[in-house]
Design a protein around this motif. Structure first.
Motif, short mmCIF file in Angstrom:
data_model
loop_
_atom_site.label_atom_id
_atom_site.label_comp_id
_atom_site.label_asym_id
_atom_site.label_seq_id
_atom_site.Cartn_x
_atom_site.Cartn_y
_atom_site.Cartn_z
N PRO A 6 0.85 -1.20 0.00
CA PRO A 6 0.00 0.00 0.00
C PRO A 6 0.88 1.24 0.00
N GLY A 7 0.47 2.26 -0.75
CA GLY A 7 1.29 3.46 -0.86
C GLY A 7 2.12 3.47 -2.13
N VAL A 8 2.18 2.34 -2.81
CA VAL A 8 2.82 2.29 -4.13
C VAL A 8 1.72 2.33 -5.17
N MET A 9 1.79 3.30 -6.06
CA MET A 9 0.78 3.42 -7.11
C MET A 9 1.49 3.72 -8.42
N ASP A 46 6.26 8.36 1.87
CA ASP A 46 5.00 7.67 2.16
C ASP A 46 4.36 7.09 0.90
N THR A 47 4.67 7.71 -0.25
CA THR A 47 4.07 7.25 -1.50
C THR A 47 5.16 7.05 -2.55
N CYS A 59 -0.69 13.58 -3.52
CA CYS A 59 0.04 12.68 -2.63
C CYS A 59 1.18 13.45 -1.99
N GLU A 60 1.23 13.41 -0.66
CA GLU A 60 2.32 14.08 0.05
C GLU A 60 3.49 13.13 0.23
#
Lengths: 101, 465
Positions: free
Chosen positions: B128-131, B251-252, B147-148
């Motif tokens: 999660p957090g990987v897009m 975070d992302t 996305c921050e």
């Protein structure tokens, strides 16, 4: 579920409706993309995989990857393909039923 | 049941421009699209987003308004939220809308299903957090969500575009981790002759790089050994540049190394595909008018081969002209006369493509992932497991399904198919064309029995009339 989120709304605020995610009550922007709205209020992960139980969240946001699956009315659905409506009752997909996407 | 001269599947640039051109030629058009608003992914929700976020998203995005506005035509029926799951007899389309299945019949069908992000399997890409970078852009366009503490990873102009949009939105990325090398850039220079015809694109690229530099965004170029760290969600990216190890806490993580044609619908009706070595993907076989081996089915836009939004809009019009001629709406001479300016526009649009393809090749580490990297996200199958099936005599992706269930989850191979083809091809020493791809079968998207039952109720009601 984290209380904070790393996704920030920059757009103008729209009116909110109440939905339930598991046992929590959430206030989400009416008509907006459900996956996006859940990210902003800190919902993560969206589900766990039926095989290893690994956590997953939105990946493609265009209805192709199925990682944002949530359970609504007993059916696993792609959150990124839904809009926020009043009174939605959302659950994390049960591991057992996760294959019926 | 709906019926029309032409059913267009997909309301992106190709589908919208084709629908309008066909409608203008007197054809009745049924436009089916999954989203609640027209635009496809590139112009996602442009009618709404251009008003509130036009300055952030830029003029190329706002250009999409010209296409969505022209959908208002008496001959066009646009059904929103229509998820196509089956094409039968090359003329009948099954789709679900508002929780009920519906059926449409068309004399011709145009597949304008666009592109998907090229799968980028790196360690940790399922966290999660990987897009995809495209996903971040969709969030920004449709929902006004940024996305921050994000790091953009991979290669290609889309990374720069997303980064500049994030800067303008006041939520700049922490860094760009880019996989192309100086050698790639040097090699791409021999395509510059063509690219100079596509100079507006080069200029745009330079402007974006300048904007990022001015904003102080750090770029790491020539990165290898990329991995996403994290336990329950992404917490950092590690990579090497020139032998030096780097770690960025974040975070992302937004991945991108090019887009590839979305071929699911075309494959489901057995349209032949060929391997495109320059773009490193399969593309459906179609002629310059978008004709396929299935005589009633045409393909336009990125789904026929990656060319970008403007090229897709021009291709959509070209294919619509041929369909109008095919159905007796115009003569061959009329078609050719109307096609001429479109073809010259298309030539200019494609000019920069070979430069971009060679300057920003896919990340080698994701084309040949390490053994323990997950390749099939749905069934959690690793690259090593795919390689082991090759050792057991597995020659193609279809057999890999039986060996390890790769490609058998809900995404139906959309995010592993090309990886599995490439890994088996490399391991067996057999070219991708011979290695092949998954056989794609309907339903293209999950459909419930209840939805199908609604179709039967509807049909019964029609018969009873």
């Amino acid at each position: 579920m984290k209380p904070d989120s790393t996704f920030r709304e920059i757009g103008p605020q729209t009116d909110r409706v109440t939905v339930r995610f598991g046992s929590s009550e959430l206030s989400l922007p009416r008509g907006e993309n459900l996956a996006g709205a859940l990210l902003v209020v800190g919902v993560m992960p969206f589900r766990h995989t039926p095989l290893s139980g690994a956590p997953r969240g939105p990946f493609c946001m265009m209805g192709a990857c199925y990682d944002c699956l949530v359970e609504i009315d007993g059916i696993n659905r792609q959150a990124c393909m839904l809009q926020v409506t009043e009174g939605l009752q959302i659950e994390r997909p049960s591991i057992k039923g996760a294959g019926n996407a | 049941m709906h019926s029309a001269d032409l059913i267009v599947i997909g309301a992106g640039p190709a589908g919208m421009s084709a629908a309008r051109r066909a409608a203008g030629s007197g054809l009745s058009v049924l436009l089916l699209d999954e989203q609640p608003a027209p635009g496809g992914q590139i112009y996602r929700d442009v009618d709404r987003a251009s008003k509130t976020r036009g300055a952030i998203l830029g003029s190329d995005f706002i250009d999409g308004l010209a296409l969505t506005r022209r959908l208002a035509h008496d001959n066009i029926t646009h059904l929103r939220g229509a998820v196509v799951w089956q094409i039968e007899e090359a003329t009948r389309v099954n789709f679900t809308r508002n929780g009920k299945a519906e059926l449409a019949e068309g004399r011709r069908i145009l597949l304008a299903t666009g592109a998907l992000e090229r799968p980028m399997p790196v360690p940790g890409w399922t966290l999660p957090g990987v897009m995809t970078a495209g996903a971040a852009q969709i969030l920004l366009k449709q929902s006004g969500i940024a996305c921050e503490r994000a790091v953009l990873v991979g290669s290609g102009p889309l990374l720069y575009l997303v980064a500049t949009q994030m800067v303008r939105a006041g939520v700049p990325p922490l860094a760009l981790v880019e996989t192309q090398t100086k050698a790639d850039l040097a090699r791409s220079l021999r395509h510059l002759g063509g690219a100079l015809r596509g100079w507006p694109y080069l200029l745009k690229g330079l402007r974006m790089l300048w904007e990022l530099r001015r904003a102080g965004i750090v770029r790491h170029v020539g990165a290898t050994d990329i991995a996403v760290e994290g336990d329950r969600s992404a917490s950092g990216v590690t990579f090497r540049v020139g032998g030096i190890e780097h770690r960025i806490a974040c975070d992302t993580v937004l991945l991108h190394h090019g887009v590839v044609p979305n071929t699911q619908a075309a494959r489901s009706i057995d349209i032949p595909h060929r391997w495109d070595d320059a773009q490193g993907c399969f593309a459906p076989e179609c002629d310059e008018w978008g004709r396929t081996a299935v005589s009633s089915v045409f393909i336009a836009g990125d789904g026929a081969g990656i060319g970008g939004a403007r090229a897709a809009a021009l291709a959509g019009e070209l294919v619509a002209l041929e369909i109008a001629r095919d159905l007796g709406g115009m003569t061959e001479r009329e078609r050719d006369a109307e096609a001429r300016p479109l073809r010259s526009g298309l030539g200019a649009e494609r000019a920069a493509r070979s430069f971009i393809d060679s300057a920003y090749p896919p990340y080698a580490g994701a084309l040949a992932p390490a053994d323990d990297t997950i390749v099939c996200r749905c069934e959690e199958v690793t690259a090593g497991e795919i390689r082991r099936t090759a050792g057991l005599g597995c020659l193609g992706p279809n057999q890999a399904k039986a060996f390890v269930r790769a490609g058998m989850g809900p995404c139906q191979g959309r995010y592993c198919g090309l990886s599995v083809t490439r890994i088996l091809s490399d391991t067996n020493g057999i070219p991708p064309d011979e290695t092949g791809y998954y056989r794609i079968r309907p339903p293209l998207k999950p459909v419930t029995l209840g939805e199908i039952a609604a179709l039967a109720e509807h049909e019964t009601a029609e018969v009873g009339k």
